[in-house]
Each structure stands twice: as C-alpha cells, then as structure tokens.
Design a protein around this motif. Structure first.
Motif, PDB file in Angstrom:
ATOM      1  N   ASP A  90      -7.521  59.757  -1.455  1.00 23.79           N
ATOM      2  CA  ASP A  90      -7.739  59.551  -0.093  1.00 23.79           C
ATOM      3  C   ASP A  90      -8.085  61.194   1.060  1.00 23.79           C
ATOM      4  OD1 ASP A  90      -5.574  59.092   1.424  1.00 23.79           O
ATOM      5  OD2 ASP A  90      -4.579  61.150   1.656  1.00 23.79           O
ATOM      6  N   SER A  91      -7.970  61.852   0.383  1.00 21.82           N
ATOM      7  CA  SER A  91      -8.929  63.867   0.801  1.00 21.82           C
ATOM      8  C   SER A  91     -10.134  63.490   1.485  1.00 21.82           C
ATOM      9  CB  SER A  91      -8.797  64.616  -0.467  1.00 21.82           C
ATOM     10  OG  SER A  91      -7.811  64.847   0.029  1.00 21.82           O
ATOM     11  N   GLY A  92     -10.989  62.721   0.150  1.00 22.74           N
ATOM     12  CA  GLY A  92     -12.246  62.336   0.273  1.00 22.74           C
ATOM     13  C   GLY A  92     -12.864  61.602   1.772  1.00 22.74           C
ATOM     14  N   ARG A  93     -11.909  60.823   2.340  1.00 22.23           N
ATOM     15  CA  ARG A  93     -11.538  59.983   3.634  1.00 22.23           C
ATOM     16  C   ARG A  93     -11.788  60.287   5.155  1.00 22.23           C
ATOM     17  NH1 ARG A  93      -8.810  54.117   0.960  1.00 22.23           N
ATOM     18  NH2 ARG A  93     -10.726  53.351  -0.150  1.00 22.23           N
ATOM     19  N   LYS A  94     -10.814  61.716   4.749  1.00 21.94           N
ATOM     20  CA  LYS A  94      -9.666  62.850   5.391  1.00 21.94           C
ATOM     21  C   LYS A  94     -11.027  63.530   6.100  1.00 21.94           C
ATOM     22  CE  LYS A  94      -5.566  61.913   4.744  1.00 21.94           C
ATOM     23  NZ  LYS A  94      -4.411  62.233   3.872  1.00 21.94           N
ATOM     24  N   PHE A  95     -12.043  63.893   4.783  1.00 24.51           N
ATOM     25  CA  PHE A  95     -13.501  64.683   4.861  1.00 24.51           C
ATOM     26  C   PHE A  95     -14.513  64.633   5.667  1.00 24.51           C
ATOM     27  CE2 PHE A  95      -8.850  66.910   3.970  1.00 24.51           C
ATOM     28  CZ  PHE A  95      -9.068  67.971   4.549  1.00 24.51           C
ATOM     29  N   SER A  96     -15.642  65.561   5.934  1.00 23.45           N
ATOM     30  CA  SER A  96     -16.845  65.177   6.418  1.00 23.45           C
ATOM     31  C   SER A  96     -17.202  66.399   5.664  1.00 23.45           C
ATOM     32  CB  SER A  96     -17.350  64.125   7.679  1.00 23.45           C
ATOM     33  OG  SER A  96     -16.727  65.131   8.167  1.00 23.45           O
ATOM     34  N   GLY A  97     -19.146  66.390   5.911  1.00 25.00           N
ATOM     35  CA  GLY A  97     -19.881  67.621   5.935  1.00 25.00           C
ATOM     36  C   GLY A  97     -19.305  67.951   4.553  1.00 25.00           C
ATOM     37  N   LYS A 111     -14.574  65.943 -14.629  1.00 21.93           N
ATOM     38  CA  LYS A 111     -14.249  64.286 -14.909  1.00 21.93           C
ATOM     39  C   LYS A 111     -13.532  63.772 -15.058  1.00 21.93           C
ATOM     40  CE  LYS A 111     -16.854  67.014 -19.076  1.00 21.93           C
ATOM     41  NZ  LYS A 111     -17.314  68.532 -18.382  1.00 21.93           N
ATOM     42  N   LEU A 112     -13.728  62.825 -13.761  1.00 18.90           N
ATOM     43  CA  LEU A 112     -12.696  61.465 -13.473  1.00 18.90           C
ATOM     44  C   LEU A 112     -13.349  60.414 -13.397  1.00 18.90           C
ATOM     45  CD1 LEU A 112     -10.174  63.586 -10.792  1.00 18.90           C
ATOM     46  CD2 LEU A 112      -9.795  63.270 -13.039  1.00 18.90           C
ATOM     47  N   GLU A 113     -14.626  60.818 -13.714  1.00 24.01           N
ATOM     48  CA  GLU A 113     -15.658  59.069 -13.331  1.00 24.01           C
ATOM     49  C   GLU A 113     -14.870  58.083 -14.372  1.00 24.01           C
ATOM     50  OE1 GLU A 113     -19.910  57.865 -14.167  1.00 24.01           O
ATOM     51  OE2 GLU A 113     -19.658  59.640 -13.602  1.00 24.01           O
ATOM     52  N   ASP A 114     -14.714  58.509 -15.759  1.00 24.47           N
ATOM     53  CA  ASP A 114     -13.908  57.795 -16.769  1.00 24.47           C
ATOM     54  C   ASP A 114     -12.960  57.307 -16.923  1.00 24.47           C
ATOM     55  OD1 ASP A 114     -16.510  59.284 -18.239  1.00 24.47           O
ATOM     56  OD2 ASP A 114     -16.238  60.595 -19.861  1.00 24.47           O
ATOM     57  N   GLU A 115     -12.024  57.851 -16.012  1.00 25.75           N
ATOM     58  CA  GLU A 115     -10.981  57.554 -15.987  1.00 25.75           C
ATOM     59  C   GLU A 115     -10.174  56.718 -14.948  1.00 25.75           C
ATOM     60  OE1 GLU A 115      -6.731  56.781 -15.448  1.00 25.75           O
ATOM     61  OE2 GLU A 115      -7.715  59.373 -16.973  1.00 25.75           O
ATOM     62  N   ALA A 116     -11.821  56.978 -13.686  1.00 25.95           N
ATOM     63  CA  ALA A 116     -11.484  55.239 -13.241  1.00 25.95           C
ATOM     64  C   ALA A 116     -12.474  54.172 -13.134  1.00 25.95           C
ATOM     65  CB  ALA A 116     -13.279  55.636 -11.654  1.00 25.95           C
ATOM     66  N   TRP A 117     -13.244  54.139 -14.410  1.00 24.78           N
ATOM     67  CA  TRP A 117     -13.697  53.525 -14.874  1.00 24.78           C
ATOM     68  C   TRP A 117     -12.921  52.749 -15.996  1.00 24.78           C
ATOM     69  CZ3 TRP A 117     -17.840  50.908 -14.622  1.00 24.78           C
ATOM     70  CH2 TRP A 117     -19.529  51.605 -14.000  1.00 24.78           C
ATOM     71  N   ARG A 118     -11.834  53.489 -16.946  1.00 24.26           N
ATOM     72  CA  ARG A 118     -10.763  53.329 -17.416  1.00 24.26           C
ATOM     73  C   ARG A 118     -10.301  51.879 -16.309  1.00 24.26           C
ATOM     74  NH1 ARG A 118     -10.803  57.563 -19.733  1.00 24.26           N
ATOM     75  NH2 ARG A 118      -9.367  58.897 -18.782  1.00 24.26           N
ATOM     76  N   GLY A 131      -9.364  51.500  -9.600  1.00 30.64           N
ATOM     77  CA  GLY A 131     -11.096  52.185  -9.984  1.00 30.64           C
ATOM     78  C   GLY A 131     -11.552  51.653  -9.290  1.00 30.64           C
ATOM     79  N   ILE A 132     -11.689  50.613  -8.587  1.00 34.37           N
ATOM     80  CA  ILE A 132     -13.025  50.139  -7.505  1.00 34.37           C
ATOM     81  C   ILE A 132     -13.044  50.945  -6.065  1.00 34.37           C
ATOM     82  CG2 ILE A 132     -13.492  48.655  -5.801  1.00 34.37           C
ATOM     83  CD1 ILE A 132     -12.177  46.377  -7.134  1.00 34.37           C
ATOM     84  N   GLN A 133     -12.037  50.938  -5.685  1.00 33.84           N
ATOM     85  CA  GLN A 133     -12.468  52.008  -4.710  1.00 33.84           C
ATOM     86  C   GLN A 133     -12.372  53.694  -5.127  1.00 33.84           C
ATOM     87  OE1 GLN A 133      -7.743  54.094  -3.217  1.00 33.84           O
ATOM     88  NE2 GLN A 133      -7.815  51.997  -1.896  1.00 33.84           N
ATOM     89  N   GLU A 134     -12.474  53.982  -6.604  1.00 32.78           N
ATOM     90  CA  GLU A 134     -12.444  56.006  -6.850  1.00 32.78           C
ATOM     91  C   GLU A 134     -14.137  55.552  -6.733  1.00 32.78           C
ATOM     92  OE1 GLU A 134      -7.877  55.671  -7.979  1.00 32.78           O
ATOM     93  OE2 GLU A 134      -9.373  55.301  -9.936  1.00 32.78           O
ATOM     94  N   LEU A 135     -14.154  54.732  -8.109  1.00 42.23           N
ATOM     95  CA  LEU A 135     -15.499  54.215  -8.229  1.00 42.23           C
ATOM     96  C   LEU A 135     -16.437  54.171  -6.920  1.00 42.23           C
ATOM     97  CD1 LEU A 135     -16.160  52.460 -11.233  1.00 42.23           C
ATOM     98  CD2 LEU A 135     -16.776  55.236 -11.391  1.00 42.23           C
ATOM     99  N   ALA A 136     -16.097  53.838  -5.886  1.00 42.03           N
ATOM    100  CA  ALA A 136     -17.058  53.826  -4.930  1.00 42.03           C
ATOM    101  C   ALA A 136     -16.771  55.372  -3.934  1.00 42.03           C
ATOM    102  CB  ALA A 136     -16.565  52.415  -3.802  1.00 42.03           C
ATOM    103  N   VAL A 158      -8.172  42.721  -5.515  1.00 46.51           N
ATOM    104  CA  VAL A 158      -9.192  43.383  -6.235  1.00 46.51           C
ATOM    105  C   VAL A 158     -10.691  42.575  -4.943  1.00 46.51           C
ATOM    106  CG1 VAL A 158      -9.949  42.744  -8.307  1.00 46.51           C
ATOM    107  CG2 VAL A 158      -7.718  42.950  -7.930  1.00 46.51           C
ATOM    108  N   TYR A 159     -10.031  41.494  -4.920  1.00 44.69           N
ATOM    109  CA  TYR A 159     -11.726  41.283  -4.033  1.00 44.69           C
ATOM    110  C   TYR A 159     -11.809  41.947  -2.662  1.00 44.69           C
ATOM    111  CZ  TYR A 159      -9.426  37.244  -2.046  1.00 44.69           C
ATOM    112  OH  TYR A 159      -8.911  36.407  -0.604  1.00 44.69           O
ATOM    113  N   GLN A 160     -10.787  42.233  -2.363  1.00 45.03           N
ATOM    114  CA  GLN A 160     -10.557  42.685  -0.573  1.00 45.03           C
ATOM    115  C   GLN A 160     -11.188  43.921  -1.266  1.00 45.03           C
ATOM    116  OE1 GLN A 160      -7.013  42.640   0.874  1.00 45.03           O
ATOM    117  NE2 GLN A 160      -7.433  40.787   1.625  1.00 45.03           N
ATOM    118  N   GLU A 161     -10.390  44.613  -2.014  1.00 45.57           N
ATOM    119  CA  GLU A 161     -11.358  45.998  -2.454  1.00 45.57           C
ATOM    120  C   GLU A 161     -12.489  46.379  -2.950  1.00 45.57           C
ATOM    121  OE1 GLU A 161     -11.136  49.762  -1.828  1.00 45.57           O
ATOM    122  OE2 GLU A 161      -9.090  48.896  -1.898  1.00 45.57           O
TER     123      GLU A 161
END
Length: 356
Positions: A90-97, A111-118, A131-136, A158-161
C-alpha cells in the motif's frame, strides 16, 4: 406409582444439561470475543510499529539496535509478516522516487518475497490475489509465468489482479489477454489498467483493430477509452463504424471517442446518424456538440428544439444553443404567441443555466 419421581428426575437432568450448554456457549462467545479483540489490538499495535519502521527507512534513519532487534522479533510472527507485506504494498503505491526505492528495499531486506510466493500458491482467492499484488509491487519478474497462468482463473478477484499485474510488469504488452477475454471488464478494472499504460508501441494497429471487433462489449469499450487516452487518430473510421454496434453502451463510448479525436467531418456525421440512434446515444451526441461548440450544428439544434418529441432532447438542444451564443434566438422563440408552455419553460431553464 413412582412415575412422577422419575419424570421429575429426568426434568432436573434436562435442565442441568441445558444450563451446562448455555454456560459453554457463553464461555465460547467470551473466548472468541477476547480472541478477536486481541487480534484487532495486535493489528493496531503492529500497524503503528510497521508504519514507524517505514517512516524511518524513508527519512534515512536506521533506528537503534534495540529497536531493530525488537522489529526482528515481531517478524517471527507470521501474522505480523503478512501485515507488514500488505502495508508495504500500500505504501509503495503512494510514494515515488527515492521514497519508493527505500520501501522496495524493505521487501528484500526482510526476505518478504518468500511470503508473497507462499500466498500466490494458496487456495483462497484473497490470498492468491494478495500474492500476485505483492510480487508485482516488488517487480519479481520470475513470477510472470505463474501470474500469467492466473489469467485463466475462474475467480474474478484472482484474474483481475493477474491482469493488473501483467500490465504493471509489461505495460501495453500486458494487455494481450484481451484478445481472448470473454468475461466482463468492470469500469474500475478498466481504470486500473489504463492508469498503468504510459505509451503504446508502434505496429500495434492490428491488435487494437482486433479488440474493436471483439464480441466482448467491455473489451470494445476499454479499447475506445485507450484510443481516447492516447488520441489515436488512425482509428477514427473504425470508431465511426461502431455507431451501428448492437450495444448502446458501445455506441455511447464511440461518440465520446469521436469527439475526443474529432476532425472536420465529425459534426456532420453526428447529424447524419442522429435519427437512427437510441435516446441515450442522441443525448451523448448533443453533449459532444456542446463541447465542440461548432456553428455547423446550429440549424440541426434548432430543429431538435422545435420538433423533437422527447423533452430531454429539447432541453439538451436548448443548452447547446446557449453555449453557441443563440440566446437572442431562444428569447424570440419564447416570446412568440404560438409557443407552447413546455417549450417556454425549457428555454427559460436553458437561459437560467447560462446565468448560473
């Protein structure tokens, strides 16, 4: 004659059993309420801790060793890691640069990538979508094949995300799924996709023409919005052809797109096709004429004001005439002795709107 005592004994046992069941129910409800309260309390506390950590990272402060150790202890709790991941996305979408880069760094530092894959490989729709949202958001390109497979999932969440993720990863090329997409594409989903597309590559004409001919009305509407966004003038003839489309919603969007990329023939085409259109499309044509402010439409508008049987058309025609500077004409019509009351009221309303 011992029957009454037996019946009384059984009644007492039944009452005791009922009381025990009620007591157990009360204990269960209280236990669940306490458990729910603890979860809410923990989430509130954890959210403050996580948001403080993100703030520290953005401003460039690493915090002291004790704070870092405490944060690492929290990370051992799976629920905390899930919440941390959600807040980071959520924070990543609010900030830039630089702030966005700092937030992205937290994904990998902890190492949150593993959590997103799970989560991607879970069964529940909301977990998979998360998971889709986080990996993207982390731009994990290795996830593209698995996310692409989710485009065929039957669950809308699922398919919309997955659709949004593919466009996030690939931009315009991520819209490839539209060619064979047979489900409704909601207005909100269309807006999400459009907001993620920043340019259209050359040699994309064949694909766009294919989408304009789709049997899925929502795909056609999305394509028209895409053409409007990027002012793709080359598709004007194909858009004009859509004024014969079976779906009124497609015709309305075609009118809006023609107005957005109008040329010298647009007003004349609106006038030519007007009588063959349903009421919703006629009103959209009049809205477009109001935006265009073309003197070419004056005679047509006067005819609609005087002769069209629908009050809504008369009202819109009068409003466009006001925009075109025909107030004097309208006043003259309203003051004629043979002008009926409804038309007088319509004209007064249009003139009053101009004053406002």
């Amino acid at each position: 004659m011992s029957f009454p005592s037996i019946v009384l004994h059984e009644l007492i046992l039944a009452i005791i059993v009922v009381l025990i069941l009620v007591l157990l129910l009360i204990i269960t409800v209280l236990g669940y309420s306490f458990y729910s309260y603890r979860i809410l309390h923990n989430r509130h506390t954890w959210r403050q801790i996580i948001e403080y950590k993100i703030m520290e990272t953005i401003v460039g402060s690493d915090g002291n060793d004790e704070q870092n150790r405490e944060f690492s202890r929290y990370l051992k709790e799976s629920s905390f890691r899930v919440l941390f991941l959600e807040i980071l996305v959520d924070s990543g979408r609010k900030f830039s640069g630089a702030a966005k880069k700092a937030i992205d760094g937290l994904f990998f530092d902890f190492k949150l990538e593993d959590e997103a894959w799970r989560r991607l490989r879970q069964r529940k729709a909301y977990l998979v979508a998360g998971g889709i949202q986080e990996l993207a958001e982390m731009n994990i390109e290795a996830a593209i094949p698995e996310i692409k497979a989710k485009l065929k999932d039957d669950r809308a969440l699922v398919y919309q995300e997955a659709q949004y993720a593919m466009v996030t990863f690939l931009g315009y090329e991520g819209l490839e799924f539209l060619t064979h997409f047979d489900k409704p594409l909601s207005d909100w989903q269309q807006l999400r996709l459009l907001s993620s597309i920043h340019h259209i590559p050359e040699l994309s004409d064949v694909q766009v023409y294919t989408w304009l001919k789709s049997t899925n009305d929502s795909v056609v509407i999305f394509t028209l919005r895409l053409i409007r966004k990027f002012r793709l003038m080359a598709f004007y003839p194909a858009i004009y052809a859509l004024l014969d489309h079976v779906a009124t919603s497609v015709r309305v969007q075609a009118i809006r797109t023609m107005q957005a990329i109008e040329n010298s023939a647009t007003i004349g085409q609106f006038i030519t096709c007007f009588d063959q259109q349903p009421i919703e499309v006629k009103l959209e044509i009049l809205k477009s004429m109001k935006v265009a402010r073309s003197k070419e439409s004056e005679d047509f508008l006067k005819k609609q004001l005087l002769d069209h049987p629908e009050t809504s058309i008369k009202i819109s025609a009068a409003e466009v005439l006001v925009v075109l500077g025909e107030e004097q004409y309208l006043r003259e019509i309203s003051q004629r002795t043979d002008t009926y009351d409804e038309l007088i009221q319509i004209i007064k309303h249009a003139l009053q709107e101009k004053k406002c």
